[in-house]
Design a protein around this motif. Structure first.
Motif, PDB file in Angstrom:
ATOM      1  N   TRP A  29     133.963  33.696  53.985  1.00 38.86           N
ATOM      2  CA  TRP A  29     133.434  35.041  54.293  1.00 38.86           C
ATOM      3  C   TRP A  29     132.302  34.971  55.316  1.00 38.86           C
ATOM      4  CZ3 TRP A  29     134.333  40.180  53.012  1.00 38.86           C
ATOM      5  CH2 TRP A  29     135.416  40.413  52.161  1.00 38.86           C
ATOM      6  N   MET A  32     132.462  36.239  58.944  1.00 42.67           N
ATOM      7  CA  MET A  32     132.235  37.613  59.406  1.00 42.67           C
ATOM      8  C   MET A  32     130.994  37.707  60.293  1.00 42.67           C
ATOM      9  SD  MET A  32     134.650  39.488  58.592  1.00 42.67           S
ATOM     10  CE  MET A  32     134.036  41.112  58.997  1.00 42.67           C
ATOM     11  N   GLU A  34     130.233  35.727  62.643  1.00 44.75           N
ATOM     12  CA  GLU A  34     130.639  35.489  64.035  1.00 44.75           C
ATOM     13  C   GLU A  34     131.444  36.654  64.610  1.00 44.75           C
ATOM     14  OE1 GLU A  34     131.728  31.564  65.703  1.00 44.75           O
ATOM     15  OE2 GLU A  34     131.588  30.895  63.635  1.00 44.75           O
ATOM     16  N   PHE A  35     131.861  37.573  63.746  1.00 44.59           N
ATOM     17  CA  PHE A  35     132.548  38.766  64.232  1.00 44.59           C
ATOM     18  C   PHE A  35     131.551  39.892  64.470  1.00 44.59           C
ATOM     19  CE2 PHE A  35     136.302  36.606  63.159  1.00 44.59           C
ATOM     20  CZ  PHE A  35     137.397  37.323  63.622  1.00 44.59           C
ATOM     21  N   LEU A  36     130.693  40.116  63.477  1.00 43.03           N
ATOM     22  CA  LEU A  36     129.847  41.311  63.509  1.00 43.03           C
ATOM     23  C   LEU A  36     128.658  41.181  64.460  1.00 43.03           C
ATOM     24  CD1 LEU A  36     129.936  42.213  59.703  1.00 43.03           C
ATOM     25  CD2 LEU A  36     131.298  43.171  61.569  1.00 43.03           C
ATOM     26  N   PHE A  97     144.962  39.645  62.937  1.00 43.04           N
ATOM     27  CA  PHE A  97     143.828  39.990  62.067  1.00 43.04           C
ATOM     28  C   PHE A  97     144.191  41.182  61.181  1.00 43.04           C
ATOM     29  CE2 PHE A  97     139.695  41.961  61.100  1.00 43.04           C
ATOM     30  CZ  PHE A  97     138.998  40.860  60.631  1.00 43.04           C
ATOM     31  N   ILE A 101     144.502  41.591  57.094  1.00 43.82           N
ATOM     32  CA  ILE A 101     143.855  42.636  56.284  1.00 43.82           C
ATOM     33  C   ILE A 101     144.906  43.317  55.384  1.00 43.82           C
ATOM     34  CG2 ILE A 101     142.626  44.872  56.386  1.00 43.82           C
ATOM     35  CD1 ILE A 101     140.842  42.664  57.339  1.00 43.82           C
ATOM     36  N   THR A 104     145.627  41.180  52.517  1.00 43.44           N
ATOM     37  CA  THR A 104     144.482  41.235  51.598  1.00 43.44           C
ATOM     38  C   THR A 104     144.548  42.494  50.737  1.00 43.44           C
ATOM     39  OG1 THR A 104     143.109  40.019  53.168  1.00 43.44           O
ATOM     40  CG2 THR A 104     141.951  41.295  51.514  1.00 43.44           C
ATOM     41  N   PHE A 144     141.234  37.292  51.440  1.00 46.01           N
ATOM     42  CA  PHE A 144     140.551  37.521  52.710  1.00 46.01           C
ATOM     43  C   PHE A 144     139.917  36.213  53.204  1.00 46.01           C
ATOM     44  CE2 PHE A 144     136.948  38.518  55.391  1.00 46.01           C
ATOM     45  CZ  PHE A 144     137.498  39.414  56.282  1.00 46.01           C
ATOM     46  N   MET A 148     140.504  34.458  56.686  1.00 44.37           N
ATOM     47  CA  MET A 148     139.393  34.264  57.622  1.00 44.37           C
ATOM     48  C   MET A 148     139.262  32.792  58.002  1.00 44.37           C
ATOM     49  SD  MET A 148     137.047  35.397  59.417  1.00 44.37           S
ATOM     50  CE  MET A 148     136.410  37.008  59.140  1.00 44.37           C
TER      51      MET A 148
END
Ligand code: SF4
Length: 191
Positions: A29, A32, A34-36, A97, A101, A104, A144, A148
């Motif tokens: 988790w 995330m 590195e995404f946000l 991606f 989701i 998930t 998830f 990821m």
């Protein structure tokens, strides 16, 4: 010699992330972040600051390719930097991606069982049950995490291979996050 700043050590993040995911998949988790963060920085006026300063992945390839001399330092093929390839790869990446989701959500709803596997290069499924020790939450949370981790491992492999074959930061040429932040900056500048 240039004085080292705290963010010069962010390259540690990627290997630590990959190792943690071998012990407990729920650590995935953390991906995330590195995404946000890059999207947030680009959306709120920071432009490409993440790529230029805070991206541990870019630093890691720099380090492996330049300092450890693992890169052949050859010019990457021209198509890698062409808009059709970069945006095509981004579209493919985002499609995968979204599929992750959807899987998930199916596991959250009970329509599908948890798959304790990591998929590399969107094709090869590796059994990964050794890194799953249960969760007090829904199995969807773990699904998830497996998805990821698959994305992060796949992008690390692609980045590593292109680092060896071409220049150290060749991954940055077609990195979906770099393309997205570049797109956001262009839109904001009205280009
Ligand atoms: S292009 Fe991707 S890997 Fe390269 S610095 Fe930006 S976010 Fe990091």
């Amino acid at each position: 010699m240039k004085k080292k700043r705290w963010y010069d050590y962010l390259w540690i993040y990627t290997p630590v992330y990959l190792v943690l995911g071998m012990f407990n998949i729920l650590f995935a988790w953390l991906g995330m972040i590195e995404f946000l963060i890059p999207l947030g920085i680009a959306l709120f006026g920071g432009g490409k600051l993440f790529c230029n300063q805070y991206c541990g992945r870019g630093q890691l390839f720099d380090l492996l390719g330049n300092r450890l001399k693992l890169s052949r330092k050859k010019t990457p093929p021209r198509f890698l930097s062409s808009p059709w390839f970069r945006y095509g790869f981004l579209a493919f990446f985002m499609t995968m991606f979204i599929l992750m989701i959807i899987t998930t959500v199916h596991v959250f709803s009970g329509a599908q069982d948890l798959k304790q596997a990591v998929t590399i290069l969107w094709t090869f499924k590796l059994p990964w049950q050794f890194a799953y020790h249960g969760t007090l939450l829904s199995p969807g949370v773990a699904q998830f995490a497996f998805g990821m981790y698959s994305i992060m491992l796949t992008s690390s492999i692609l980045g590593f291979v292109t680092m060896v074959l071409f220049r150290p930061r060749t991954w940055c040429v077609y990195c979906p996050m770099g393309t997205m932040t570049q797109g956001i900056c262009s839109l904001k500048e009205g280009k």
